[in-house]
Design a protein around this motif. Structure first.
Motif, PDB file in Angstrom:
ATOM      1  N   THR A 124       0.816  -1.218   0.000  1.00 29.51           N
ATOM      2  CA  THR A 124       0.000   0.000   0.000  1.00 29.51           C
ATOM      3  C   THR A 124       0.842   1.257   0.000  1.00 29.51           C
ATOM      4  OG1 THR A 124      -1.714  -1.166   1.220  1.00 29.51           O
ATOM      5  CG2 THR A 124      -1.830   1.230   1.210  1.00 29.51           C
ATOM      6  N   MET A 125       1.818   1.322   0.908  1.00 28.82           N
ATOM      7  CA  MET A 125       2.704   2.478   0.990  1.00 28.82           C
ATOM      8  C   MET A 125       3.991   2.177   0.238  1.00 28.82           C
ATOM      9  SD  MET A 125       2.300   4.129   4.787  1.00 28.82           S
ATOM     10  CE  MET A 125       1.620   2.692   5.600  1.00 28.82           C
TER      11      MET A 125
ATOM     12  N   ALA B 267      -0.060  16.415   2.041  1.00 29.09           N
ATOM     13  CA  ALA B 267       1.094  15.542   1.836  1.00 29.09           C
ATOM     14  C   ALA B 267       2.107  16.195   0.893  1.00 29.09           C
ATOM     15  CB  ALA B 267       0.639  14.201   1.278  1.00 29.09           C
TER      16      ALA B 267
ATOM     17  N   SER C  59       2.576   9.365   6.330  1.00 28.59           N
ATOM     18  CA  SER C  59       2.447  10.151   5.108  1.00 28.59           C
ATOM     19  C   SER C  59       3.506   9.749   4.099  1.00 28.59           C
ATOM     20  CB  SER C  59       2.587  11.649   5.416  1.00 28.59           C
ATOM     21  OG  SER C  59       2.651  12.407   4.216  1.00 28.59           O
ATOM     22  N   THR C  60       3.056   9.423   2.887  1.00 29.75           N
ATOM     23  CA  THR C  60       3.983   9.253   1.773  1.00 29.75           C
ATOM     24  C   THR C  60       4.110  10.602   1.072  1.00 29.75           C
ATOM     25  OG1 THR C  60       2.220   8.619   0.233  1.00 29.75           O
ATOM     26  CG2 THR C  60       3.259   6.852   1.517  1.00 29.75           C
TER      27      THR C  60
ATOM     28  N   SER D 287       2.499  11.667  -1.449  1.00 29.88           N
ATOM     29  CA  SER D 287       1.255  12.192  -2.013  1.00 29.88           C
ATOM     30  C   SER D 287       0.000  11.772  -1.263  1.00 29.88           C
ATOM     31  CB  SER D 287       1.120  11.736  -3.472  1.00 29.88           C
ATOM     32  OG  SER D 287       1.118  10.313  -3.558  1.00 29.88           O
ATOM     33  N   ARG D 288       0.119  10.911  -0.242  1.00 26.97           N
ATOM     34  CA  ARG D 288      -1.077  10.391   0.421  1.00 26.97           C
ATOM     35  C   ARG D 288      -0.866  10.284   1.929  1.00 26.97           C
ATOM     36  NH1 ARG D 288      -1.881   4.908  -2.820  1.00 26.97           N
ATOM     37  NH2 ARG D 288      -3.845   4.766  -1.665  1.00 26.97           N
ATOM     38  N   ILE D 289      -2.010  10.329   2.653  1.00 26.81           N
ATOM     39  CA  ILE D 289      -2.009  10.156   4.098  1.00 26.81           C
ATOM     40  C   ILE D 289      -2.684   8.822   4.412  1.00 26.81           C
ATOM     41  CG2 ILE D 289      -2.692  11.113   6.318  1.00 26.81           C
ATOM     42  CD1 ILE D 289      -0.738  12.866   4.780  1.00 26.81           C
ATOM     43  N   PHE D 290      -2.067   8.032   5.295  1.00 29.78           N
ATOM     44  CA  PHE D 290      -2.586   6.718   5.654  1.00 29.78           C
ATOM     45  C   PHE D 290      -2.842   6.646   7.152  1.00 29.78           C
ATOM     46  CE2 PHE D 290      -0.310   6.129   1.743  1.00 29.78           C
ATOM     47  CZ  PHE D 290      -1.043   5.183   1.036  1.00 29.78           C
TER      48      PHE D 290
ATOM     49  N   ASP E 248      -5.881   4.271   3.119  1.00 30.02           N
ATOM     50  CA  ASP E 248      -5.857   5.659   2.683  1.00 30.02           C
ATOM     51  C   ASP E 248      -6.986   6.435   3.355  1.00 30.02           C
ATOM     52  OD1 ASP E 248      -5.202   7.913   1.346  1.00 30.02           O
ATOM     53  OD2 ASP E 248      -5.472   7.093  -0.665  1.00 30.02           O
TER      54      ASP E 248
END
Length: 392
Positions: A92-93, A136, A112-113, A115-118, A128
Motif C-alpha cells: 500500500t505504501m 502531503a 504520510s507518503t 502524495s497520500r495520508i494513511f 488511505d
C-alpha cells in the motif's frame, strides 16, 4: 550458454555486488540513531538495515519499545526497541514515508507518503484517508493534549486539523498563514491549547487551538527561524534556533532572548534542538551533522564516533518516557531535495545526475562482462578436461 554454468555466473556477480556491504559503516549510510545519555554517546537504532535516509520516527505513548520509522524507501515498525524491524504495508505504501505518528492512546497510527495520508486501525490495517491537497507530504503529526481524538498535521502547504484521529482533515489558518510548508509544529498545554508553527522562517501562534493565527517573532531574526521546541519541565518556556543562535522564551513565545553564543558556522541550518533539564546541555541536529554543547551554548562541538559526521541530520526526537533518550535521523540525500521531489511528484531516483547514472551503468556492464568471461573460461576448461585422454 550451458545451463550447468549458470550458477557460476550468478555466484560471480553476487560476490562482486555483495562484497562492499559486509558491515554497517556509519560513514556510508544514513539511518536512525539513539542516545540514552542526552547526546554523549549514540548507537544505531536500525543496525543491519542500511537505510539511505531517516525521515520520520515516533515512539508509542504507552510503550517505549514500540517504534514507527519512516525511511526513504518504506515504513518500518519495531516492537522491541529497534532490535528487530518489520516492513509495514509494503503493497500500500510504496516509496518514501515522510512522517509517522501514534494516536494519543497508542491504538492507531498515521503515516504520510509523498502524495497520500494513511491511517492504521487494528481492525482494518493501513488504509488511505481523506486528505486535502497540500497536506502531503506531511512534515509531522502531533496529537492534541486537550482533545483525545484531535490530531494536527504539519503539511507541505499549511496546517491541517482532524477531530476523528486523522480519518478526515480541514485546513487551519487559511488566508492568515502563508501557503507554505509548516516545518515545525508544537502543541502547548493551555485552555484552549496553544499551537506554534514555523512557516517560511517565521513563528506563527494560535491561542485557540488553531481557529485564529498571528505572527509572533519579537526578538527573533525575521525570516530566519529554523525550529522551536517546548521545554520538557516548564510549559511556558520555549527554545528556538535561528541563524545558528539558540533563543529562549519564558512567556510562552511572546518575547525571546539569545542564550549562549552563536554557532561558529553562521550559515548552519538547525533542524531540531533538545535542552537538558538543567539547561547545560544543548543538542542540535543540523544540515552538517549533530552538534552538542555542555556549557549552555557557550561552545559547540560536533558529535562523531558512531554518527555519520558528513551527512545531514534532519530528525531529532525526544522519547516521552525518558528525558535522557533522544533519536536522531540522518540521510544520504539532502532533506530539502527529498521534500522538493516529493512535493513535485518526482521520484527520489531523479536526484541522480547523469554522471552518477553513467557510472552505475558502467559498473553494471562490468559485472556482466566479468561474469560472461568467467563462464566462458570455465566452459573451455571443462571442454579441455573432457577431451583429454583418460587413463585406463
Amino acid at each position: 550458454m550451458h545451463s550447468r554454468f549458470l550458477p557460476a555466473l550468478a555466484l560471480t556477480i553476487a560476490a562482486l555486488v555483495a562484497a562492499p556491504a559486509c558491515a554497517h559503516d556509519p560513514s556510508a549510510w544514513g539511518g536512525l540513531f539513539r542516545t540514552r545519555d542526552f547526546g554523549a554517546n549514540w548507537f544505531p537504532a536500525d543496525a543491519g538495515l542500511f537505510i539511505g535516509g531517516a525521515l520520520g520516527a515516533a515512539v508509542h505513548p504507552q510503550d517505549p519499545s514500540q517504534l514507527l520509522y519512516g525511511t526513504d524507501a518504506r515504513l518500518l515498525r519495531s516492537k522491541n526497541g529497534g532490535r528487530d524491524w518489520a516492513t509495514e504495508s509494503a503493497s500500500t505504501m510504496i516509496g518514501a514515508v515522510f512522517a509517522v505518528g501514534f494516536d494519543a492512546d497508542g491504538v492507531g497510527a498515521l503515516a504520510s507518503t509523498g502524495s497520500r495520508i494513511f491511517r492504521f486501525d487494528a481492525d482494518a490495517g493501513w488504509h488511505d484517508v481523506l486528505a486535502p491537497g497540500g497536506a502531503a507530504p506531511a512534515r509531522a503529526f502531533v496529537s492534541s493534549i486537550a482533545t483525545p481524538d484531535r490530531v494536527y498535521l504539519a503539511g507541505a502547504h499549511g496546517l491541517y486539523i482532524s477531530d476523528n484521529k486523522g480519518r478526515s482533515w480541514t485546513r487551519s489558518g487559511e488566508g492568515a498563514m502563508p501557503d507554505s510548508a509548516v516545518t515545525t509544529l508544537v502543541v502547548a498545554p493551555a485552555s484552549p491549547e496553544a499551537l506554534y508553527a514555523v512557516v517560511d522562517g517565521n513563528l506563527w501562534t494560535s491561542a485557540d487551538a488553531g481557529r485564529n493565527w498571528s505572527s509572533r517573532s519579537t526578538g527573533l531574526p525575521a525570516n530566519h527561524l529554523d525550529t522551536i521546541a517546548i521545554d520538557a519541565q516548564k510549559p511556558k518556556r520555549f527554545w528556538a534556533a535561528a541563524s545558528g543562535q539558540i533563543y529562549v522564551s519564558d512567556d510562552a513565545g511572546s518575547s525571546w532572548s539569545p542564550r549562549g553564543k552563536p554557532h561558529p558556522d553562521a550559515g548552519i541550518a538547525i533542524r531540531g534542538i533538545a535542552v537538558s533539564p538543567d539547561e547545560k546541555i544543548f543538542v542540535a541536529a543540523t544540515h552538517r551533522g549533530m552538534f552538542r554543547s555542555t556549557d549552555g551554548g557557550q561552545t559547540w562541538y560536533q558529535v562523531e564516533g558512531t554518527l555519520p559526521v558528513h551527512l545531514e541530520s534532519g530528525l531529532l526526537l525526544r522519547d516521552p518516557h525518558d528525558a535522557n533518550t533522544l533519536y536522531a535521523g540522518f540521510s544520504l540525500s539532502p532533506y530539502g531535495e527529498m521534500w522538493r521531489r516529493a512535493e513535485q511528484g518526482g521520484s527520489l531516483m531523479a536526484q541522480l545526475d547523469p554522471v552518477s547514472l553513467a557510472g552505475g551503468l558502467a559498473f553494471l556492464v562490468f559485472l556482466i562482462v566479468t561474469g560472461i568471461v568467467a563462464t566462458r573460461w570455465l566452459m573451455r576448461r571443462s571442454r579441455g578436461i573432457d577431451a583429454a585422454p583418460r587413463l585406463r
